[in-house]
Design an enzyme around this catalytic site. Structure first.
Site, mmCIF file in Angstrom:
data_model
loop_
_atom_site.group_PDB
_atom_site.id
_atom_site.type_symbol
_atom_site.label_atom_id
_atom_site.label_comp_id
_atom_site.label_asym_id
_atom_site.label_seq_id
_atom_site.Cartn_x
_atom_site.Cartn_y
_atom_site.Cartn_z
ATOM 1 N N ASN A 1 0.841 -1.195 0.000
ATOM 2 C CA ASN A 1 0.000 0.000 0.000
ATOM 3 C C ASN A 1 0.879 1.249 0.000
ATOM 4 O O ASN A 1 1.953 1.284 0.620
ATOM 5 C CB ASN A 1 -1.012 0.002 1.149
ATOM 6 N N ILE A 2 0.401 2.249 -0.718
ATOM 7 C CA ILE A 2 1.132 3.513 -0.875
ATOM 8 C C ILE A 2 0.152 4.630 -0.536
ATOM 9 O O ILE A 2 -0.814 4.864 -1.275
ATOM 10 C CB ILE A 2 1.666 3.665 -2.320
ATOM 11 N N GLU A 3 0.379 5.276 0.601
ATOM 12 C CA GLU A 3 -0.554 6.305 1.074
ATOM 13 C C GLU A 3 -0.173 7.684 0.545
ATOM 14 O O GLU A 3 0.871 7.862 -0.086
ATOM 15 C CB GLU A 3 -0.599 6.263 2.606
ATOM 16 N N CYS B 1 -10.104 -4.983 0.544
ATOM 17 C CA CYS B 1 -11.235 -4.051 0.532
ATOM 18 C C CYS B 1 -12.115 -4.326 -0.688
ATOM 19 O O CYS B 1 -11.726 -5.045 -1.620
ATOM 20 C CB CYS B 1 -10.740 -2.603 0.538
ATOM 21 N N GLU C 1 -2.938 -4.730 -2.939
ATOM 22 C CA GLU C 1 -3.462 -5.651 -3.950
ATOM 23 C C GLU C 1 -3.527 -4.978 -5.320
ATOM 24 O O GLU C 1 -3.139 -5.549 -6.334
ATOM 25 C CB GLU C 1 -4.869 -6.125 -3.555
ATOM 26 N N CYS D 1 -10.625 -3.466 -4.191
ATOM 27 C CA CYS D 1 -9.648 -4.459 -4.670
ATOM 28 C C CYS D 1 -10.343 -5.734 -5.134
ATOM 29 O O CYS D 1 -9.939 -6.347 -6.119
ATOM 30 C CB CYS D 1 -8.609 -4.758 -3.598
ATOM 31 N N CYS E 1 -4.132 0.474 -2.406
ATOM 32 C CA CYS E 1 -3.910 -0.734 -1.611
ATOM 33 C C CYS E 1 -2.810 -1.605 -2.234
ATOM 34 O O CYS E 1 -2.537 -1.520 -3.437
ATOM 35 C CB CYS E 1 -5.182 -1.563 -1.542
HETATM 36 N N1 THU Z 1 -5.139 -1.511 2.727
HETATM 37 C C1 THU Z 1 -4.565 -2.332 1.798
HETATM 38 O O1 THU Z 1 -3.507 -2.029 1.241
HETATM 39 N N2 THU Z 1 -5.180 -3.498 1.506
HETATM 40 C C2 THU Z 1 -6.267 -3.985 2.159
HETATM 41 O O2 THU Z 1 -6.691 -5.085 1.874
HETATM 42 C C3 THU Z 1 -6.905 -3.190 3.214
HETATM 43 C C4 THU Z 1 -6.394 -1.796 3.369
HETATM 44 C C5 THU Z 1 -4.424 -0.298 3.109
HETATM 45 C C6 THU Z 1 -5.008 1.005 2.651
HETATM 46 C C7 THU Z 1 -4.441 1.965 3.667
HETATM 47 O O3 THU Z 1 -3.145 2.355 3.275
HETATM 48 C C8 THU Z 1 -4.313 1.134 4.939
HETATM 49 O O4 THU Z 1 -4.364 -0.228 4.514
HETATM 50 C C9 THU Z 1 -5.385 1.397 5.956
HETATM 51 O O5 THU Z 1 -6.651 1.277 5.395
#
Ligand code: THU
Length: 136
Positions: free
Chosen positions: A42-44, A90, A55, A93, A53
């Site tokens: 994941n890259i915020e 989520c 995935e 995804c 996310c």
């Molecule tokens: N996130 C994912 O990368 N994959 C998931 O299946 C659930 C959520 C990330 C998004 C965000 O950066 C962090 O988790 C919190 O929601």
């Protein structure tokens, strides 16, 4: 590469997650039908909504390199990168998986470590999904 090695690969890559806001780190390994692997984290983002996310990172890396046929995805995550329970993908995804994968056979592997994991089909986690076949 076997499932346990794919889980190990995902674990080793969790450090690449960019999570300055949630500190919830997620890692994935997407496996093609030909056996190739694509990692994703994941890259915020400071504006929040551009966050992607793990995935989808893996899917978009693979699709942008021409891959279209996928066997499974490994998903692992946890606060501060400590993986103590299963992390499920989520809804967004799941929908992206629906675009490129056969819901009956594509495997979604939720793992804690190489010995503790659960395997679901895409159909199990996205019943009655809407996909490309609906537009034919
Ligand atoms: N996130 C994912 O990368 N994959 C998931 O299946 C659930 C959520 C990330 C998004 C965000 O950066 C962090 O988790 C919190 O929601």
């Amino acid at each position: 590469m076997k499932l346990k090695e794919q889980i190990k690969m995902a674990m080793d890559n969790i450090k690449m997650a960019y999570t300055p806001y949630s500190n919830f780190k997620v890692t994935s390994v997407l496996v093609t039908k030909s056996g190739k692997t694509y990692t994703g984290v994941n890259i915020e983002n400071a504006a929040y909504t551009p966050t992607i996310c793990a995935e989808r990172t893996a899917f978009y890396k693979a699709v942008s390199e021409g891959e279209r046929e996928f066997e499974r995805i490994i998903i692992m995550g946890g606060k501060e990168g400590a993986i103590t329970e299963l992390t499920a993908p989520c809804g967004v995804c799941r929908q992206v998986m629906m675009e490129f994968c056969d819901p009956e056979t594509f495997e979604v592997v939720l793992a804690i470590n190489e010995d503790e994991y659960e395997v679901f089909t895409l159909k199990e986690i996205l019943p009655m999904g809407f996909g490309p076949s609906n537009l034919k």
